[in-house]
Design an enzyme around this catalytic site. Structure first.
Site, PDB file in Angstrom:
ATOM      1  CD  GLN A   9      37.918  41.544  40.204  1.00 20.29           C
ATOM      2  OE1 GLN A   9      37.667  40.496  39.823  1.00 20.29           O
ATOM      3  NE2 GLN A   9      39.252  41.704  40.868  1.00 20.29           N
ATOM      4  CE1 TYR A  37      51.623  40.511  41.618  1.00 20.81           C
ATOM      5  CE2 TYR A  37      50.737  40.681  43.904  1.00 20.81           C
ATOM      6  CZ  TYR A  37      51.464  40.215  42.887  1.00 20.81           C
ATOM      7  OH  TYR A  37      52.708  39.066  43.262  1.00 20.81           O
ATOM      8  CG  ASN A  95      38.204  46.651  41.428  1.00 21.89           C
ATOM      9  OD1 ASN A  95      36.943  47.297  40.796  1.00 21.89           O
ATOM     10  ND2 ASN A  95      38.286  45.609  41.999  1.00 21.89           N
ATOM     11  CD  GLU A 152      48.932  46.447  37.207  1.00 23.80           C
ATOM     12  OE1 GLU A 152      49.450  45.949  36.386  1.00 23.80           O
ATOM     13  OE2 GLU A 152      48.255  45.931  37.959  1.00 23.80           O
ATOM     14  CG  ASP A 168      42.827  40.678  43.255  1.00 20.40           C
ATOM     15  OD1 ASP A 168      42.893  39.501  43.034  1.00 20.40           O
ATOM     16  OD2 ASP A 168      42.302  41.587  42.740  1.00 20.40           O
ATOM     17  CB  CYS A 181      41.195  34.528  41.204  1.00 20.17           C
ATOM     18  SG  CYS A 181      42.814  34.590  40.413  1.00 20.17           S
ATOM     19  CD  GLU A 190      38.248  36.697  42.724  1.00 15.89           C
ATOM     20  OE1 GLU A 190      39.047  37.722  42.698  1.00 15.89           O
ATOM     21  OE2 GLU A 190      38.167  36.003  41.615  1.00 15.89           O
TER      22      GLU A 190
END
EC number: 2.1.1.-
Length: 367
Positions: free
Chosen positions: A190, A218, A223, A239, A299, A324, A358
């Site tokens: 990020q 994802y 995070n 991921e 995300d 985003c 975002e």
């Protein structure tokens, strides 16, 4: 706006414009009023990339104007962290008189952290040899002596030379806990750490009192999944990028979190596994049926969720979606809103002074 001057006096107006734009985009879905999370007005970007311009004996950072494509000399970059701004002139001052380090150097990438660590990647249009490594070590030692906690990497075609390591360890204060995040060079992180903290705390608040387990698609370096682990019995996260999976595994151990399982597969593959369409060796030892996932967290990249993943996501009672790109979010909501209502909406000003937004939505299935 130029790279060296931020229109700080316009910050409130540009944030109000984004808020109004988001309201309009979410109106067809009966979304509630958005919670708005501000960015610092300067020094908010934790990473920056510059092309390097050679002008006789001079050497300087440049960027290109997006409209005119003209090059702009950048001696300071107030959008980037104070650490990057302190390092930029020292880096060039050290490289400029050294013909080995400056020859065919065309780009410098910086990745900094709130914890005070920084990675610098030097990109070349030539092969890098042992002589380059000797000079690079001297550069690293010189900057370390000036007080920089620095990792130095050299890159050329099919080459990556790591003097020590290719990662930094970030420490973010999230709702009363310090979270450690390993960030790997050239992997996604990020960009705005202050806003990232606000996103994590909003997601924690939105999922407070949750029942059952969490599924995340994802997950990157973990995070969100690591921060959210305290709100759930267990977390199962997917991921595809190997460096991100390795960083996520490190972060699980570093934060002493015992209820998160990361699996390396694409969201599309996971959809097939959940539907029983395909079996994967990577899932050996993981009983997907044992997870009682009441909540799914996504995300996705700017392209949003593909149709099959939207169908997978739609099966869950609660959906937490960070986007985003509100345009692809709106597109996904056309389907998701057939079965779910938006309970919460948030705007995170991750990219101040740009048109980019975002946002986050919490959806709950209608009874």
């Amino acid at each position: 706006m130029t790279p060296e001057i931020l229109p700080i006096e316009d910050y409130d107006d540009q944030l109000a414009e984004k808020t109004e734009r988001l309201r309009g985009m979410m109106a067809p879905f009966n979304a509630p009023e958005p919670a708005v999370f501000r960015s610092p007005v300067s020094h908010y970007r934790m990473r920056a990339e510059f092309r390097i311009w050679h002008d006789g004996d001079e050497l300087y950072h440049i960027m290109f104007d997006q409209q005119t494509k003209q090059r702009i000399r950048v001696d300071r970059f107030p959008a980037a962290s104070e650490l990057i701004n302190r390092l930029m002139p020292e880096m060039l001052a050290a490289i400029q008189p050294d013909p080995v380090l400056r020859r065919k150097l065309f780009q410098i990438d910086y990745l900094s952290t709130l914890s005070g660590e920084v990675i610098v990647s030097l990109l070349y249009h030539r092969a890098l040899n042992e002589e380059w490594q000797e000079h690079a070590r001297a550069l690293r030692d010189s900057l370390t002596a000036q007080g920089f906690n620095l990792q130095l990497i050299g890159r050329a075609t099919k080459t990556k030379i790591c003097l020590d390591r290719d990662y930094v360890d970030e420490c973010l204060p999230v709702a009363g806990r310090n979270m450690i995040y390993r960030q790997v060079e050239n992997s996604f992180t990020q960009p705005n750490a202050a806003v990232n903290i606000q996103m994590l705390e909003w997601a924690l608040d939105a999922t407070a009192g949750s029942k059952g387990d969490l599924l995340e698609l994802y997950c990157g370096n973990g995070n969100f999944s690591l921060a959210l682990a305290r709100n759930f019995e267990r977390v199962l996260a997917t991921e595809i990028a190997k460096p991100s999976v390795a960083a996520a595994q490190y972060n699980i151990a570093a934060n002493q979190i015992e209820n998160v399982q990361i699996i390396r597969m694409a969201a599309e593959e996971f959809t097939q596994a959940m539907q029983g369409v395909r079996q994967f060796n990577r899932l050996q030892g993981i009983d997907l049926t044992s997870y009682q996932c009441e909540t799914i967290f996504v995300d996705p990249p700017r392209s949003g969720l593909d149709d099959e993943t939207v169908k997978l996501v739609q099966a869950y009672p609660r959906i937490l979606y960070i986007s985003c790109n509100p345009e692809t979010l709106s597109n996904n909501l056309k389907t998701l809103s057939e079965t779910h209502d938006i309970r919460r909406l948030a705007l995170f000003d991750q990219f101040p002074y740009t048109h980019h937004m975002e946002c986050g939505v919490l959806l709950e299935k209608r009874q």
